[in-house]
Design a protein around this motif. Sequence first.
Motif, PDB file in Angstrom:
ATOM      1  N   LEU A   1      63.892  41.621 -10.719  1.00  0.00           N
ATOM      2  CA  LEU A   1      64.113  42.150  -9.382  1.00  0.00           C
ATOM      3  C   LEU A   1      65.353  43.041  -9.333  1.00  0.00           C
ATOM      4  CD1 LEU A   1      63.324  38.966  -7.252  1.00  0.00           C
ATOM      5  CD2 LEU A   1      61.851  40.945  -7.639  1.00  0.00           C
ATOM      6  N   LEU A   2      66.394  42.638 -10.063  1.00  0.00           N
ATOM      7  CA  LEU A   2      67.624  43.425 -10.076  1.00  0.00           C
ATOM      8  C   LEU A   2      67.401  44.782 -10.719  1.00  0.00           C
ATOM      9  CD1 LEU A   2      70.699  43.741  -9.718  1.00  0.00           C
ATOM     10  CD2 LEU A   2      70.975  42.603 -11.927  1.00  0.00           C
ATOM     11  N   LEU A   3      66.713  44.815 -11.861  1.00  0.00           N
ATOM     12  CA  LEU A   3      66.478  46.083 -12.550  1.00  0.00           C
ATOM     13  C   LEU A   3      65.553  46.983 -11.718  1.00  0.00           C
ATOM     14  CD1 LEU A   3      66.106  44.827 -16.228  1.00  0.00           C
ATOM     15  CD2 LEU A   3      68.071  45.945 -15.177  1.00  0.00           C
ATOM     16  N   GLY A   4      64.538  46.365 -11.081  1.00  0.00           N
ATOM     17  CA  GLY A   4      63.688  47.164 -10.202  1.00  0.00           C
ATOM     18  C   GLY A   4      64.466  47.748  -9.044  1.00  0.00           C
ATOM     19  N   SER A   5      65.336  46.950  -8.469  1.00  0.00           N
ATOM     20  CA  SER A   5      66.178  47.441  -7.383  1.00  0.00           C
ATOM     21  C   SER A   5      67.152  48.504  -7.866  1.00  0.00           C
ATOM     22  CB  SER A   5      66.936  46.267  -6.761  1.00  0.00           C
ATOM     23  OG  SER A   5      67.665  46.686  -5.640  1.00  0.00           O
ATOM     24  N   ALA A   6      67.658  48.319  -9.114  1.00  0.00           N
ATOM     25  CA  ALA A   6      68.571  49.321  -9.672  1.00  0.00           C
ATOM     26  C   ALA A   6      67.883  50.668  -9.804  1.00  0.00           C
ATOM     27  CB  ALA A   6      69.095  48.842 -11.026  1.00  0.00           C
ATOM     28  N   VAL A   7      66.619  50.662 -10.208  1.00  0.00           N
ATOM     29  CA  VAL A   7      65.854  51.914 -10.308  1.00  0.00           C
ATOM     30  C   VAL A   7      65.733  52.576  -8.945  1.00  0.00           C
ATOM     31  CG1 VAL A   7      63.577  52.889 -10.805  1.00  0.00           C
ATOM     32  CG2 VAL A   7      64.577  51.201 -12.359  1.00  0.00           C
ATOM     33  N   ILE A   8      65.367  51.772  -7.944  1.00  0.00           N
ATOM     34  CA  ILE A   8      65.170  52.330  -6.603  1.00  0.00           C
ATOM     35  C   ILE A   8      66.491  52.843  -6.029  1.00  0.00           C
ATOM     36  CG2 ILE A   8      64.516  51.723  -4.242  1.00  0.00           C
ATOM     37  CD1 ILE A   8      62.499  49.759  -5.483  1.00  0.00           C
TER      38      ILE A   8
END
Length: 794
Positions: free
Chosen positions: A677-684
């Motif tokens: 979730l953190l890496l996905g949020s980092a991308v966004i």
Amino acid sequence: MNEFYHDVKLNPVPAVLGIIISAIGFVTTFLTLALSISDFRTDRFYPDYRHIYRLESQLLLPNGVRVRSAQVPLPLIDALKKEPGITSVSYAHRFFTSIRSEGRVMSDVEIFAVSPEFLTRLNPYRQSLAPLEAHEIYITPAFNRRYLGFSSPRGKIIELGNQGKFIIKDVVEPHKDSSQNMPIMIAFSPWMMEGYDDKRRDWYNNQVYAFIHSASPQTFDNRLLDQVVERYAPQLPGAPDTPAQSLHFSARNILAMHYGQGYPDELAAVHSMALLHTLYGAAIFVLLTTLVNFLSINGIINAAKRSSLHIKRCIGASDKQILAEYCGIIFPQFLCIMILALGMLLGSALLSEPILALLHQVPCRLQVGVFMSVSLIMGGMIVLSQWIYLRLFVFSVRNTRGDARFESKATYYINKLSMVAQLLLSGSMVYIWAGAIAQNHYVMDTDFGYHKKNLLTFEINEPLRSLAMLRMLQDRLKESTGTSNIALSSWRPFDMSPAVMTVQHGRQQQDQSVAINAFSADRNFPLVWGLETLAGKENAVSESRDPAILHVIVTRAFMNAMGQSSYDEVMNNTFYIDLDGKKEALRVLRIVDNIYLGERTTLPQPLMIFIKDNIEKYGSIKYSTRRQRDNIISQLQDYGLSEGQIVLVDDLHRRHFKNHLLITNVIRLVAALSMLLLLGSAVIIGISEAVRLNKTLKIMEAVGGSVYTGIVFFLQQNMAPLLISSALAFIVGFGFLHRWLKRYDLVTGLTYTYALAALLLLTLGVAAVMALSLMAGGRWFRATGRTQKGEAWM
């Protein structure tokens, strides 16, 4: 529905992520509430549960070892029956015997013999049952399927070992909320317990599971049990302490009985409090992570259509019309979350036996109530987040340049706060996960003084209870599989029943003896178990032919405990023990490295191994290949041994550390989910920053700056939030990990090193992902020439 479809089409990745994250939060909340309900209901169906207490014992041995048990001695029951504050005492005696039915014999079957009061106060079954008469028996359907196989068991007759014939009075269903697991029950009689008359006077050997019913509405005072010990318990032979110093009893309310205390003879189906706390903590972490991610992604989706909302307001749309439009988006979004969450829940139940068992324990009406409650909470959270966004960024804002700058600044701070919150949560979990994994590997893989790999142990049952039969089995195994000799011993890992003997050498006075743990084994034990010999390798391991001398193998800790300074001093000395009232001489054949009977501790306990070629409690065989192992198990089963009586030493370790492994798996799962979730949020967030900084980056590029200049500028802006959140994650993670490690007697220093390294790698990874997303987002906007639309997107 059209507006929702338009949102998904405009921002497919954030929209889908928002639905998935919300569904994960929904499932986590549902399962956590179901677990808490199941935990709350356990053993609460007894009418007087507030007044029922289970008795437990703790014996302090002369060598300082504490032996804890869920059972108590028989004389304690007789003493408590005389106390005016206790209404009744119920007890159950567990023993193992064979069952003969229709020509078949099943050995080592667990039987519970209960007192007359037991079924009145502590009936663990769904049905209301009449007290058992002599030679009557209750069984559960599971017991019938496993051992008997009767199509209609009621009225059938079975034979229990030497106890005689019993008639099956009824087939009873265990109560869902009972922690007591009693698949077969008979009425207790003194003749069922070997040496009953002696055991009625023995305060230092535990025989029965006992429950008291207190007459007082107040919490039971354990001082009453201490007073009973002082009045009735005799002195422990050879112990310098008084009975009150070495013998302790305690009472726990029956509602707390299913919380495991690490008793080796536990009656109840227990849960580890540490595991429950870990599950609840993990659920909180997941919920916070999903909430932060949901709000962050929801903000990005709303930001993409902010300009269209302002245009609608400019052409006359009222706040109510815009709110109604948003309600049209919320319902299909909520419906998608519910459908996906239900699918995840069904999939989890099908793929995970613990989850399926949990759902089976909670009544359907409560499951429906929990599902509806979580649905209302989820729907309320979606509505509240949308309303707050509209209130702050649409209804109260005019469409001017100043307000556009305000929105850009607000987006900047929202992104930073979102990143700090997510890295704090995920970083804490990753820190705890890395430390827990390092400690778990250390505990499981540390040296216990014996080999764990490719070693199988089995219980000696009736068909094998002779040396001739064991030699025949050994020859068969050697011929068919080429395995080692069979080693016999009265101990195997985590069997904490070795005897404690007082030992002294010739130069010590009578009152200078030392308490030493001891167990018996045959001549094959050192080789099969791979004991490391430190001295005496030239001596053959064999039983003594002189009845006045016993042959022993001792550990290095034995040498230290006896005050010897060298191996030669131990090997050339004569030691003595008191055995059955007589003084016996000991000859040390070998000194081996320390052996840990249970978990590894900072200070190893001294140990003696008596070499005797007798039938012992356990046999063990070493093998080389999986095929050999399967062949050994198959041949052992031919002698009537069940799967539960044959176990690998590696599996004994995994079974003992089961709760630690479960806790580690929970932490691993939560850490992995948090990282994703953190890496996905980092991308966004990286793409969002690319949009926000698009003009700035273009100006920097126009005056000669490279892509790397833009990355450096971006990292400078985000370095402070990353460092702050990493520092906070370290503080939180260190606190939780340090508290979790207190359960271990021995902790490796690499635990904290690996934990810190994992946190630093996560921080660097997040920075790298955000930088790459910035580069990808900036190039996309410049390549498509959609700068203006990009500004409207934010």
